[in-house]
Design an enzyme around this catalytic site. Structure first.
Site, PDB file in Angstrom:
ATOM      1  N   ASN A   1       0.876  -1.169   0.000  1.00 41.58           N
ATOM      2  CA  ASN A   1       0.000   0.000   0.000  1.00 41.58           C
ATOM      3  C   ASN A   1       0.916   1.223   0.000  1.00 41.58           C
ATOM      4  OD1 ASN A   1      -1.457   2.306   0.798  1.00 41.58           O
ATOM      5  ND2 ASN A   1      -3.029   1.062   1.791  1.00 41.58           N
TER       6      ASN A   1
ATOM      7  N   GLU B   1      -3.902   1.821  -2.981  1.00 39.61           N
ATOM      8  CA  GLU B   1      -3.992   3.271  -2.770  1.00 39.61           C
ATOM      9  C   GLU B   1      -3.104   4.047  -3.737  1.00 39.61           C
ATOM     10  OE1 GLU B   1      -5.421   5.356   0.760  1.00 39.61           O
ATOM     11  OE2 GLU B   1      -4.326   3.851   1.911  1.00 39.61           O
TER      12      GLU B   1
ATOM     13  N   ASP C   1      -4.087  -4.791   1.393  1.00 42.95           N
ATOM     14  CA  ASP C   1      -4.319  -4.146   2.689  1.00 42.95           C
ATOM     15  C   ASP C   1      -5.726  -4.508   3.122  1.00 42.95           C
ATOM     16  OD1 ASP C   1      -4.848  -2.520   4.823  1.00 42.95           O
ATOM     17  OD2 ASP C   1      -4.483  -0.633   3.747  1.00 42.95           O
TER      18      ASP C   1
ATOM     19  N   ASN D   1      -7.013  -4.154   6.225  1.00 42.40           N
ATOM     20  CA  ASN D   1      -7.528  -3.334   7.327  1.00 42.40           C
ATOM     21  C   ASN D   1      -8.173  -4.188   8.420  1.00 42.40           C
ATOM     22  OD1 ASN D   1      -6.887  -0.497   7.003  1.00 42.40           O
ATOM     23  ND2 ASN D   1      -8.107  -0.553   5.127  1.00 42.40           N
TER      24      ASN D   1
ATOM     25  N   ASP E   1      -1.601  -6.173   6.318  1.00 46.06           N
ATOM     26  CA  ASP E   1      -1.396  -6.495   4.898  1.00 46.06           C
ATOM     27  C   ASP E   1      -1.012  -7.969   4.803  1.00 46.06           C
ATOM     28  OD1 ASP E   1      -1.108  -3.599   3.388  1.00 46.06           O
ATOM     29  OD2 ASP E   1      -0.383  -3.543   5.469  1.00 46.06           O
TER      30      ASP E   1
ATOM     31  N   ASP F   1       2.953   4.798   4.746  1.00 42.04           N
ATOM     32  CA  ASP F   1       2.746   4.320   6.122  1.00 42.04           C
ATOM     33  C   ASP F   1       2.692   2.780   6.181  1.00 42.04           C
ATOM     34  OD1 ASP F   1       0.363   4.607   4.758  1.00 42.04           O
ATOM     35  OD2 ASP F   1      -0.691   5.677   6.346  1.00 42.04           O
ATOM     36  N   HIS F   2       2.743   2.131   5.019  1.00 39.19           N
ATOM     37  CA  HIS F   2       2.816   0.668   4.953  1.00 39.19           C
ATOM     38  C   HIS F   2       4.176   0.232   4.422  1.00 39.19           C
ATOM     39  CE1 HIS F   2      -1.635  -0.296   5.233  1.00 39.19           C
ATOM     40  NE2 HIS F   2      -1.673   1.001   4.995  1.00 39.19           N
TER      41      HIS F   2
END
Length: 258
Positions: free
Chosen positions: A7, A34, A147, A149, A219, A248-249
């Site tokens: 991501n 994303e 991802d 979540n 993930d 951020d991943h």
DNA sequence: ATGGTGGCCTTGCCA
């Protein structure tokens, strides 16, 4: 075959880092989430220079998923073939790469337990389940990455107390995730490291989470048994979360004997 | 300690 999910939190913001990373790690397949790019704004030529074919399902501003492959891209499909209507969001794209059916997926965040978006998240996981049941069998070579979540267990988050009442850890989310595994997919990282904790794929930008090692394992590379048994390496590249303008991943990488 | 940071179509929303 090296398959990676990442991501990137805006491919526009991350392109230099993604290109550097591709040149160093040379995956056969990179699944991106994303992109935050419109369908035709995808930098396919940049990736073609590195030897990658690509497919993108984008909508601009939010979401957007892509698959890059050095081993061919056949039968691309955006969204679900589950008999339902089109998804409003660009959250999943499928392609066959080197004989493996691969999905790059970005599961809805949910925002808050009970929120409309949380219901959409659970419904979305149900559609992924239905798509698998309708189009594949657990004996096929299928890899679903992305991802999710969802943190499947408390050892996948840095502090269970900090997540009381939060999304990503609620029972319905965990059950929906587990249900997908029960269909015939393995969480390849967890399969290889059944007891490992403290290894994550995501750390919030806020509050110095990365430096405090306060992350989440949300993930995944999920694979059917024929592939899971052929996994030679699975790791998250923590180094990709460091330095200038990181996502951020972190990327999650798996090598299969193929 | 309900903050903090980063991305976007930015002065609000999403993660």
């Amino acid at each position: 075959m090296r398959i990676v999910t990442w991501n990137v939190n805006s491919l526009n913001a991350r392109l230099p880092r993604v290109i550097d990373w591709l040149e160093t790690m040379t995956p056969d397949v990179l699944c991106i989430q994303e992109t935050k790019l419109a369908e035709d704004a995808f930098p396919a030529e940049e990736f073609a220079k590195l030897g990658y074919e690509s497919v993108h399902h984008g909508q601009g501003q939010w979401n957007g998923v892509a698959i890059l492959s050095k081993v061919g891209i056949e039968d691309p499909l955006s969204g679900f073939a589950d008999g339902g209507g089109p998804d409003d969001d660009a959250r999943i794209i499928w392609a066959t790469c080197g004989g493996i059916r691969i999905a790059s997926s970005y599961i809805p965040n949910g925002r808050e337990v009970g929120h409309e978006h949380y219901k959409y998240k659970l419904a979305w996981l149900g559609r992924l389940q239905a798509h698998l049941e309708k189009n594949h069998t657990p004996a096929d070579d299928v890899v679903v990455v992305g991802d999710f979540n969802v943190a499947p267990e408390d050892k996948d988050i840095w502090d269970s107390k900090a997540f009381t009442g939060a999304t990503h850890v609620s029972t319905p989310e965990r059950e929906a995730f587990e249900h997908i595994l029960q269909w015939g997919l393995s969480d390849v990282f967890r399969n290889r490291y059944p007891d490992e904790s403290g290894l994550y794929t995501f750390w919030e930008y806020m509050a110095g989470r990365f430096h405090k090692r306060e992350g989440m394992r949300i993930d995944f590379i999920l694979a059917t048994q024929p592939l899971t048994s052929q996994c030679e390496l699975i790791l998250m590249d923590r180094n990709a979360r460091k330095g200038e303008k990181p996502s951020d991943h972190a990327p999650l990488l798996a090598d299969f004997k193929r």
